[in-house]
Write a protein that holds these residues in place. Structure first.
Motif, PDB file in Angstrom:
ATOM      1  N   LEU A   1       0.863  -1.179   0.000  1.00 33.58           N
ATOM      2  CA  LEU A   1       0.000   0.000   0.000  1.00 33.58           C
ATOM      3  C   LEU A   1       0.904   1.234   0.000  1.00 33.58           C
ATOM      4  O   LEU A   1       1.515   1.565   1.012  1.00 33.58           O
TER       5      LEU A   1
ATOM      6  N   LYS B   1      -1.734   5.118   4.811  1.00 39.89           N
ATOM      7  CA  LYS B   1      -1.170   3.753   4.758  1.00 39.89           C
ATOM      8  C   LYS B   1      -1.347   3.020   6.086  1.00 39.89           C
ATOM      9  O   LYS B   1      -1.739   1.845   6.106  1.00 39.89           O
TER      10      LYS B   1
ATOM     11  N   SER C   1      -3.794  -0.267   6.439  1.00 40.81           N
ATOM     12  CA  SER C   1      -3.144  -1.545   6.743  1.00 40.81           C
ATOM     13  C   SER C   1      -3.650  -2.111   8.072  1.00 40.81           C
ATOM     14  O   SER C   1      -3.900  -3.320   8.189  1.00 40.81           O
TER      15      SER C   1
ATOM     16  N   CYS D   1      -7.213  -3.383   7.628  1.00 41.43           N
ATOM     17  CA  CYS D   1      -7.178  -4.700   6.978  1.00 41.43           C
ATOM     18  C   CYS D   1      -6.834  -5.788   8.004  1.00 41.43           C
ATOM     19  O   CYS D   1      -7.442  -6.867   8.009  1.00 41.43           O
TER      20      CYS D   1
ATOM     21  N   ILE E   1      -2.674   4.407  -2.809  1.00 38.60           N
ATOM     22  CA  ILE E   1      -3.952   4.784  -2.214  1.00 38.60           C
ATOM     23  C   ILE E   1      -4.175   6.283  -2.338  1.00 38.60           C
ATOM     24  O   ILE E   1      -3.239   7.084  -2.232  1.00 38.60           O
TER      25      ILE E   1
ATOM     26  N   LEU F   1     -10.066  -4.384  -1.798  1.00 40.67           N
ATOM     27  CA  LEU F   1      -8.764  -5.048  -1.742  1.00 40.67           C
ATOM     28  C   LEU F   1      -8.927  -6.552  -1.534  1.00 40.67           C
ATOM     29  O   LEU F   1      -8.159  -7.359  -2.081  1.00 40.67           O
TER      30      LEU F   1
END
Length: 337
Positions: free
Chosen positions: A167, A175, A179, A182, A266, A329
């Motif tokens: 990313l 970022k 992250s 996720c 991104i 994603l």
């Protein structure tokens, strides 16, 4: 320095000659320990227990992943003339030598060609552990790694269904937030900001620091668990941030490594339509190359590694909703990018 007459007199009396050491060339550094930042061996020699304790705090949890020549770092600590924290160091690089100078008593010199660094610090600098770790221990280790064994990429890294995704984006692009989001959704977390592509491999192996995540204070609006966490200045003088230790979070799956399948830039700014579109490969290449510095032979390897990383191009994720971004994603990862 002894005068000629002082040496003559000592010889006449058959006395041993006691030389001075104004440049500290014979400075004793009896303490030694090996650490493994990002899985690469690094040996520290020093006269300070606090230096070793700080190194352990920086690289706890890391173990050896790569059988490379150990990086050698000597850290000499002297009493010094000041009791305050030194200023932010100024860094300069020429050919295979890098310097990082705060003042006349606090500085480091790195020789990329030998994988060696010498650091001189005062007791006052060492007493400020955040300053010591960020500006000298960690920066020195990563500087040598990024000019010898790996290619530094300004990107977060997460993995889902065996698919590693970088990313990428400028500072403040989001970022860390994406992250970590996720990871909360079941992905494997590798790093939130700095990924290191291991040189001279064909499998796009990236290593990162999965032990921590660093957020801007505004991230508390996204993640309730950050509420109440201390807002600190990195190294006592950096921008305010929240530093989260990932290790105790059993709900988060972590890994020091991932094989990269996709490169995603991104974009959360001026987004009219949430979408995943192609990103110009040449823009991605130059954005990654601009942070590189090393010896010519290593630089050639690093540029080749970036070219290989971008063999399948890059994508741009334009979004305003974090949950939508994670779902998009996930679809990308499930089809193998």
């Amino acid at each position: 320095m002894l005068t000629i007459e002082e040496i003559r007199a000592a010889c006449a009396r058959s006395e041993p000659i006691q030389f001075g050491d104004p440049a500290f060339a014979q400075f004793k550094m009896p303490l030694r320990e090996t650490f493994y930042p990002l899985g690469f061996p690094l040996q520290i020699e020093t006269n300070s227990e606090e230096v070793l304790n700080s190194a352990a705090a920086s690289w706890q949890g890391f173990f050896q992943l790569f059988d490379t020549r150990p990086i050698r770092v000597r850290v000499g600590v002297t009493k010094g003339r000041s009791s305050g924290c030194p200023p932010t160091p100024v860094s300069r690089v020429q050919q295979y030598i890098a310097s990082n100078v705060a003042d006349s008593e606090n500085f480091s010199v790195v020789d990329f060609s030998q994988g060696f660094a010498c650091i001189w610090l005062t007791e006052a600098a060492v007493a400020h552990r955040g300053y010591l770790r960020y500006f000298f221990l960690e920066s020195t280790a990563l500087c040598i790694l990024a000019t010898s064994y790996a290619t530094a990429i300004h990107a977060a890294c997460v993995e889902h269904e065996g698919c590693g995704i970088l990313l990428c984006g400028d500072s403040g692009a989001g970022k860390s937030s994406l992250s970590y989001a996720c990871a909360r959704a079941g992905w494997t977390y590798v790093t939130d900001d700095a990924s290191y592509l291991v040189n001279n491999r064909t499998d796009r192996l990236v290593v990162g620091n999965c032990n921590q995540a660093r957020f801007r204070p505004s991230a508390m609006e996204l993640f309730s668990e950050l509420t109440g966490e201390e807002i600190v200045q990195r190294a006592q003088i950096g921008k305010p941030s929240i530093e989260l230790n990932i290790q105790p979070l059993r709900s988060i799956s972590v890994s020091f490594t991932s094989h990269i399948n996709c490169v995603v830039y991104i974009n959360r700014h001026n987004v009219k339509c949430q979408e995943l579109v192609e990103f110009p490969t040449n823009v991605a290449r130059y954005s990654m190359q601009q942070v590189l510095f090393s010896m010519p032979a290593t630089m050639k390897v690093q540029k080749t590694m970036i070219d290989h990383l971008l063999d399948d191009g890059a994508l741009e994720l334009r979004y305003t909703d974090l949950n939508w971004a994670i779902e998009r994603l996930s679809q990308l990862a499930e089809r193998g990018c």
